[in-house]
Design an enzyme around this catalytic site. Structure first.
Site, PDB file in Angstrom:
ATOM      1  CG  ASP A 247      16.521 -63.966   7.999  1.00  0.00           C
ATOM      2  OD1 ASP A 247      17.429 -63.567   7.367  1.00  0.00           O
ATOM      3  OD2 ASP A 247      16.569 -64.792   9.131  1.00  0.00           O
TER       4      ASP A 247
ATOM      5  CE1 TYR B 259      12.747 -55.094   0.756  1.00  0.00           C
ATOM      6  CE2 TYR B 259      15.249 -55.996   0.739  1.00  0.00           C
ATOM      7  CZ  TYR B 259      13.870 -55.203   0.130  1.00  0.00           C
ATOM      8  OH  TYR B 259      14.375 -54.482  -0.897  1.00  0.00           O
TER       9      TYR B 259
ATOM     10  CE  LYS C 163      26.460 -56.411   2.017  1.00  0.00           C
ATOM     11  NZ  LYS C 163      25.587 -55.749   2.699  1.00  0.00           N
TER      12      LYS C 163
HETATM   13  S1  IVH Z   1      31.394 -53.203  -2.400  1.00  0.00           S
HETATM   14  C1  IVH Z   1      30.933 -52.180  -6.552  1.00  0.00           C
HETATM   15  N1  IVH Z   1      32.409 -53.606   0.219  1.00  0.00           N
HETATM   16  O1  IVH Z   1      27.000 -53.344   0.908  1.00  0.00           O
HETATM   17  C2  IVH Z   1      30.841 -52.660  -4.857  1.00  0.00           C
HETATM   18  N2  IVH Z   1      30.090 -52.845  -0.063  1.00  0.00           N
HETATM   19  O2  IVH Z   1      24.941 -54.594  -0.543  1.00  0.00           O
HETATM   20  C3  IVH Z   1      29.822 -52.248  -4.239  1.00  0.00           C
HETATM   21  N3  IVH Z   1      29.074 -52.585   1.944  1.00  0.00           N
HETATM   22  O3  IVH Z   1      26.222 -50.518  -0.972  1.00  0.00           O
HETATM   23  C4  IVH Z   1      30.202 -52.129  -2.928  1.00  0.00           C
HETATM   24  N4  IVH Z   1      30.722 -53.163   3.309  1.00  0.00           N
HETATM   25  O4  IVH Z   1      26.782 -50.206   1.501  1.00  0.00           O
HETATM   26  C5  IVH Z   1      31.367 -53.304  -0.552  1.00  0.00           C
HETATM   27  N5  IVH Z   1      33.330 -54.051   2.164  1.00  0.00           N
HETATM   28  C6  IVH Z   1      32.357 -53.607   1.509  1.00  0.00           C
HETATM   29  C7  IVH Z   1      31.185 -53.237   2.147  1.00  0.00           C
HETATM   30  C8  IVH Z   1      30.096 -52.934   1.157  1.00  0.00           C
HETATM   31  C9  IVH Z   1      29.592 -52.869   3.568  1.00  0.00           C
HETATM   32  C10 IVH Z   1      27.653 -52.336   1.560  1.00  0.00           C
HETATM   33  C11 IVH Z   1      27.661 -51.041   0.868  1.00  0.00           C
HETATM   34  C12 IVH Z   1      26.971 -51.557  -0.292  1.00  0.00           C
HETATM   35  C13 IVH Z   1      26.152 -52.630   0.148  1.00  0.00           C
HETATM   36  C14 IVH Z   1      25.774 -53.641  -0.896  1.00  0.00           C
END
Ligand code: IVH
Length: 696
Positions: free
Chosen positions: A41, A43, A120
């Site tokens: 948070d 950060y 995520k």
């Molecule tokens: S898509 C071009 N999908 O979140 C799209 N990222 O904050 C790029 N991450 O670097 C990533 N779950 O390490 C995508 N379902 C998900 C994800 C995901 C975790 C992470 C990943 C990315 C970071 C971005």
């Protein structure tokens, strides 16, 4: 400075420069597995303040500012990515999300056709390159343009097979993480090798992925969220992958044998409208605490390749995807005190007393501190600001002191010199300190536990009565209970004839409890109720349990290489007590179970577990809500015993693997989840009928 909304405002160029430095340091620690002085948070707020300052003072922007950079510009690599590995922009609520979807619609000239909503995952991004179906290289995200080669980790990541089911030349992108149980296992192994426990699963994954020369390996898990063609694959295949919708790509990845969120309760879902997206976001957020791995948000992506292309991509993040952030599971608070508690087995465990802090909806006032060596290693002091981590069922943990917030008034943590429970000496030969009297130290706690409803179920033997018996010198361990005499009891205060006779009868009845409960009552370290039942069903008799070496013990489901020798040595330590219990006439067999086939004979047929065939054979059953009818008087533990006697497996959480949910009155989220997943439901009466033969 902070405004009423909690945002930082940077007053001048000096404050801005300091903020840039702090944020860069924090990003460096975050992406390389170190410990950051800022929680997520703080950060995020700092980076927003930096961005706001830069927007007002565009000509003062510093080159090392984290804004607009993948990984805050913290890491670099030397293996170029074929297509940049980008970051994601964030939204924090439904309103911001709706505003964002409107901006995408404006950009592409129409509403996004449909969306893909997925978890995520809270780990590290990785690119896995497959050449003709073989895994050849693993690369971290790095600065987005080039990453670090971590191919040495090949073979240690579940869900990332060495070979695909088809000989394709593709790159699978996704997240490497440790599930909660992998994290706990990693910490057990690491501390057994004299290392400091990892602070949280993300740190553990980052540290493990980068570690090249370790004398042990610990498993991690991969989840894919991207699939792209690599040079060397046919033009046709390249074109095909470029035109598939995101959901279809994920199905492809799964078909190739790669793990995707589809194997979890929060699989990626394609929906048409913004309302449906928000509903799914709420659903995933609601499941967060029950998931076996950490998520820090929900990712929403335009599903169709055509929409993605039309929206385009910025330097840092795509414009067709967004991360819906969930509240952080780490917070900074104060360490007020350290308590030393002696457990049933004599382990003296330090526990941190904290200024209560809200973490993802629950108040955290205590946290585990592992052991004295760990306190020393982390250089913790009373009064320190500490980073606390709590996710799902995990016991809150202290990660690290925030050293730059020290005032100089912090006080050292004083370790006990004698057992805080009984004053005996302390055995400090292992990392976890233990009272020299072992489980006899806290005899009151261990006897109360043994007499409890889910163990020997001795009515009339509550905590106060146990204290009375111990103080009067009548019992010093479990076996002494069975030697109590009528006269001895009558001599005690508040013990009339009726209570004495009732207690003696209850103790007599306890002798007939099944082996699983007797074993549980012994309080073997590393075994609770369900593990005791598994061991008892597997071995069928106490003699077989005691004859088992660590290897035989590992044949019990859920007992691994770390736990098996602990259980074996605990049982050896308990041998004299077990002998006395057996001599007193305590039952040492498990009804309905058959001992495992002796070494060398065929595995099938006579194993204790297989003999358990019954109406629920092999089925995982979850019980929720209040039981009624013939099951009304059964505790949850008794329900679980019943399920296992019927050949099933009991579980407390509903997942795809659940076969049946027994839902009584007042059943809530577990019932809803079962309905969502299309799992068979039964009322208590229906269930009672199913297992009628086993009910008394
Ligand atoms: S898509 C071009 N999908 O979140 C799209 N990222 O904050 C790029 N991450 O670097 C990533 N779950 O390490 C995508 N379902 C998900 C994800 C995901 C975790 C992470 C990943 C990315 C970071 C971005």
């Amino acid at each position: 400075m902070t405004t009423t909304s909690g945002e930082f405002v940077l007053a001048d160029a000096a404050a801005y420069a300091q903020a840039v430095t702090d944020a860069s340091e924090a990003a460096g620690a975050y992406y390389t597995g170190g410990t950051s002085a800022l929680d997520d948070d703080a950060y995020d707020r700092l980076v927003r303040a930096v961005a706001a300052y830069e927007a007002d003072h565009p000509d003062e922007v510093l080159a090392h500012s984290p804004t607009g950079k993948v990984a805050g510009g913290a890491v670099e690599g030397d293996v170029p990515h074929t297509v940049p590995m980008l970051s994601l922009d964030n939204v924090f609520d439904g309103e911001q999300f709706t505003t964002w979807t409107a901006s995408v619609a404006r950009r592409i000239g129409h509403e996004v056709t449909r969306w893909n909503v997925q978890p995520k995952l809270d780990g590290l991004a990785i690119a896995a390159r497959y050449h003709e179906g073989r895994l050849t290289r693993l690369i971290t995200r790095g600065d987005g343009m080039a990453g670090e080669d971590v191919s040495h980790a090949i073979g240690t990541i579940e869900g990332l097979p060495d070979r695909l089911t088809e000989p394709h030349t593709v790159e699978v992108r996704g997240e490497v993480l440790m599930t909660i149980s992998q994290f706990e296992h990693a910490n057990e192994v690491r501390t057994a090798h004299g290392g400091a426990p990892f602070a949280n699963p993300r740190n553990a994954a980052a540290g493990t992925l980068r570690a090249k020369e370790r004398s042990y390996t610990v498993p991690m898990t991969f989840f894919a969220y991207g699939l792209l063609p690599l040079p060397g694959t046919s033009a046709e295949h390249t074109e095909e992958l470029r035109t598939l919708a995101h959901g279809e790509l994920m199905d492809r990845a799964a078909g190739l044998g790669v793990n995707t969120p589809a194997t979890t309760d929060v699989s990626g879902l394609t929906v048409d409208t913004v309302e449906q997206v928000l509903e799914r976001v709420g659903h995933i957020a609601g499941l967060r605490a029950e998931l076996p791995f950490g998520i820090d948000g929900i990712v929403v992506k335009a599903d169709l390749a055509a929409d993605q292309e039309a929206a385009g991509t910025g330097t840092r993040a795509p414009r067709w995807a967004i991360a819906f952030k969930l509240p952080a599971v780490e917070k900074i608070t104060r360490l007020l005190d350290v308590e030393w508690n002696v457990g049933r087995t004599g382990i003296i465990a330090p526990r941190a007393v904290l200024t209560p802090v809200d973490i993802d909806g629950s108040t955290v006032a205590y946290a585990t501190l592992h052991n004295p060596a760990d306190i020393t290693r982390r250089d913790l002091r009373i009064g320190d600001h500490v980073m606390v981590y709590k996710a799902g069922d995990i016991i809150p943990r202290i990660e690290a002191p925030v050293a730059h917030l020290r005032t100089g008034d912090e006080q050292p943590i004083v370790f006990p010199e004698v057992c805080p429970q009984c004053g005996s000496g302390i055995d400090t030969s292992e990392q976890r300190w233990r009272c020299e009297r072992g489980r006899n130290c806290h005899v009151v706690a261990s006897l109360s536990y043994a007499a409890g409803r889910d163990q020997l179920d001795i009515e009339g033997l509550g905590g106060t009565r146990v204290v009375q018996l111990v103080d009067a010198g009548l019992v010093a361990d479990l076996a002494d209970l069975f030697a109590l005499t009528r006269d001895g009891l009558l001599a005690l205060d508040r013990m009339g004839e009726t209570s004495t006779d009732n207690l003696l009868a209850a103790i007599e009845a306890a002798k007939a409890q099944p082996l699983s409960r007797v074993l549980c009552a012994l309080g073997v370290r590393g075994t609770g109720r369900s593990m005791s039942r598994r061991i008892a069903r597997h071995f069928a008799t106490m003699d077989h349990i005691r004859a088992a070496d660590a290897e035989a013990m590992q044949r019990v489901e859920g007992i691994g290489a770390e736990k098996a020798p602990v259980i074996v040595s605990e049982l050896a330590e308990l041998a004299p007590l077990i002998d006395r219990l057996a001599a007193a006439g305590v039952n040492m067999t498990e009804p309905g179970a058959t001992p495992p086939a002796p070494e060398g004979e065929t595995e099938d047929g006579a194993s204790g577990e297989q003999a358990a065939a019954g109406p629920l054979d092999g089925m995982t059953v979850v019980v929720t809500g209040a039981m009624t009818g013939p099951l009304e008087k059964l505790s949850r533990n008794q329900m679980n015993e019943l399920i296992e006697r019927a050949g099933g497996k009991s579980s407390s959480s509903v997942s795809k693997r659940t076969g049946l949910v027994v839902a009584g009155e007042g059943a809530g989220s577990k019932r809803t989840k079962a309905e969502d997943l299309g799992i068979r439901l039964a009322t208590p009466d229906e269930f009672a009928e199913l297992v009628a033969d086993l009910l008394d």
